[in-house]
Design a protein around this motif. Structure first.
Motif, short mmCIF file in Angstrom:
data_model
loop_
_atom_site.label_atom_id
_atom_site.label_comp_id
_atom_site.label_asym_id
_atom_site.label_seq_id
_atom_site.Cartn_x
_atom_site.Cartn_y
_atom_site.Cartn_z
N GLU A 30 0.85 -1.18 0.00
CA GLU A 30 0.00 0.00 0.00
C GLU A 30 0.89 1.23 0.00
O GLU A 30 1.87 1.31 0.72
CB GLU A 30 -0.93 0.00 1.21
N GLY A 31 0.52 2.20 -0.82
CA GLY A 31 1.26 3.45 -0.88
C GLY A 31 0.45 4.58 -0.30
O GLY A 31 -0.68 4.39 0.17
N ASP A 60 -2.14 7.44 0.16
CA ASP A 60 -3.48 7.68 -0.39
C ASP A 60 -3.98 6.52 -1.24
O ASP A 60 -4.72 6.72 -2.22
CB ASP A 60 -3.49 8.98 -1.22
N SER A 61 -3.62 5.30 -0.86
CA SER A 61 -4.02 4.14 -1.66
C SER A 61 -5.51 3.83 -1.54
O SER A 61 -6.01 2.97 -2.27
CB SER A 61 -3.20 2.91 -1.27
N ASP A 62 -6.22 4.52 -0.66
CA ASP A 62 -7.67 4.36 -0.62
C ASP A 62 -8.33 5.03 -1.83
O ASP A 62 -9.45 4.67 -2.21
CB ASP A 62 -8.26 4.94 0.68
N LEU A 88 -4.94 3.90 -6.82
CA LEU A 88 -4.49 2.51 -6.87
C LEU A 88 -3.02 2.43 -7.25
O LEU A 88 -2.26 1.65 -6.68
CB LEU A 88 -5.32 1.70 -7.87
N SER A 89 -2.63 3.25 -8.25
CA SER A 89 -1.25 3.15 -8.73
C SER A 89 -0.82 4.44 -9.39
O SER A 89 -1.64 5.25 -9.85
CB SER A 89 -1.12 2.00 -9.74
N PRO A 132 2.69 1.58 -6.09
CA PRO A 132 1.38 1.58 -5.44
C PRO A 132 1.06 2.94 -4.84
O PRO A 132 1.95 3.66 -4.37
CB PRO A 132 1.54 0.53 -4.34
N GLY A 133 -0.21 3.31 -4.87
CA GLY A 133 -0.62 4.57 -4.27
C GLY A 133 -0.14 5.78 -5.05
O GLY A 133 0.22 5.70 -6.22
N ASN A 146 -12.91 0.91 2.50
CA ASN A 146 -12.16 2.11 2.82
C ASN A 146 -12.84 2.96 3.89
O ASN A 146 -12.17 3.67 4.65
CB ASN A 146 -11.94 2.96 1.57
N GLN A 148 -7.21 -4.42 0.87
CA GLN A 148 -6.93 -3.85 -0.45
C GLN A 148 -6.33 -4.86 -1.44
O GLN A 148 -6.76 -4.94 -2.59
CB GLN A 148 -5.98 -2.67 -0.30
N ASN A 166 -7.66 -5.73 -5.20
CA ASN A 166 -6.80 -5.50 -6.35
C ASN A 166 -6.66 -6.78 -7.18
O ASN A 166 -6.69 -6.75 -8.42
CB ASN A 166 -5.41 -5.04 -5.90
#
Length: 352
Positions: free
Chosen positions: A18-19, A21-23, A26-27, A132-133, A301, A310, A314
């Motif tokens: 998870e990066g 603001d991954s909510d 996504l990428s 990610p994120g 989320n 998550q 994904n």
């Protein structure tokens, strides 16, 4: 024939992380387009010339100069099945154009699948880095280092006035496309999405669906990227995308708070209704699956479905696509069989 490594698992290793603001994001992706000065562009090259490009670029990989990326795999697309290529497209590791139109196409792929290097797509070389994120600047730094490695080994087509030369005029200049894949269900539900997307296009950004140009924004997933590479520096391109994406993240989070404050019962009903259908359906087409997976991602989320995570969602985005469904099943499936297999996979994953 043994399955290629990329076809064994729907979820690329980099997607398990998870990066920031991954909510919502996504990428983050950077793609750099380059061409070799001594060869015609791919659309004009003879088969022998295209093969010469492959030899030079794969030679850099085989020389050990890319060892800093970790273990890598190289593939000639002519050695892959049509299903293999479709899986690569569904995992965003190659473009539809490379899968269907390329002559003498090749791919360099890291084991982590965070770097994919396409050869003889629309341009001789396309370097893609995925994070990610919301990590667009980190992705750029990584991609730029790989670009430098190739530039040390080959002579790129470059003009002092126009910059890097590419097959498509919109890529001339820096040759970079920066993009973020965003999940914006609350902006859709509150009716704000059209206004937001209209404002985005007015500042030089493009909004596309999950598979890029020409694709539909299914499952409330939108790809936001720069449109112009000429006349702007790399930093200007990145700063513009970063600032606009940051505002979009803020609008989406505010819309989610508004839904929770003003329409929580209806939102809970929508989320749990979609979860119930996904958990029990025996037939599920791709469009309905995308929409209901979007609902339960939003619910997760917002803390309405605490049992989900998550990476599972994904994985379901990829594993329910037609190519991966058939690759996992081991044989071609007709549309009804795909819908039944998709429903079975979703039920199974949500039950664990």
């Amino acid at each position: 024939m043994t399955k290629p490594d990329f076809a064994e698992h729907a979820l690329s290793p980099w997607m398990r992380k998870e990066g920031p603001d991954s909510d919502v994001v996504l990428s983050s992706r950077i793609r750099i387009a380059r061409n070799l000065r001594s060869f015609p562009f791919p659309m004009l090259a003879t088969p022998a010339q295209s093969e010469g490009v492959v030899e030079q670029l794969l030679g850099i990989a085989e020389s050990g100069r890319l060892n800093g990326l970790g273990p890598i795999h190289t593939y000639h697309l002519s050695d892959l099945t049509e299903l293999d290529k479709l899986v690569l497209v569904e995992k965003h590791l190659i473009s539809p154009a490379l899968a269907s139109e390329s002559r003498n196409g090749a791919l360099i792929l890291t084991r982590n699948e965070d770097v994919s290097i396409m050869i003889n797509e629309e341009d001789h070389l396309r370097i893609q880095c995925l994070y990610p994120g919301f990590q667009i600047k980190e992705a750029w730094e990584y991609a730029s280092k790989i670009d430098d490695i190739f530039e040390e080994g080959v002579d790129f087509a470059f003009d002092e006035k126009h910059g890097y030369l590419t097959s498509c005029p919109t890529n001339v200049g820096t040759g970079i496309r920066a993009s973020v894949m965003m999940h914006l269900p609350a902006l859709v539900l509150t009716g704000q999405i059209n206004r937001i997307l209209s404002a985005v296009t007015q500042v030089g950004l493009a909004v596309r669906g999950i598979y890029g140009e020409g694709s539909e924004a299914t499952g409330n997933l939108f790809q936001v990227s720069n449109q112009i590479t000429l006349g702007q520096s790399e930093n200007e391109i990145l700063d513009n995308l970063y600032a606009v994406a940051r505002q979009m993240i803020g609008h989406e989070k505010a819309a989610r708070e508004r839904l929770m404050a003003e329409s929580r019962p209806r939102l809970e009903d929508r989320v749990e209704r979609s979860y119930g259908i996904l958990s029990h359906a025996r037939i599920m087409d791709s469009k309905e699956a995308a929409q209901r997976l979007s609902d339960i991602r939003l619910g997760m989320n917002l803390g309405l479905l605490p049992g989900l995570d998550q990476p599972t969602l994904n994985e379901l985005i990829v594993s329910t696509q037609p190519g991966f469904l058939q690759q996992a099943f081991g044989e071609p499936l007709n549309p009804e069989q795909r819908d039944m297999t998709r429903a079975e996979i979703i039920r199974s994953r949500l039950a664990t």
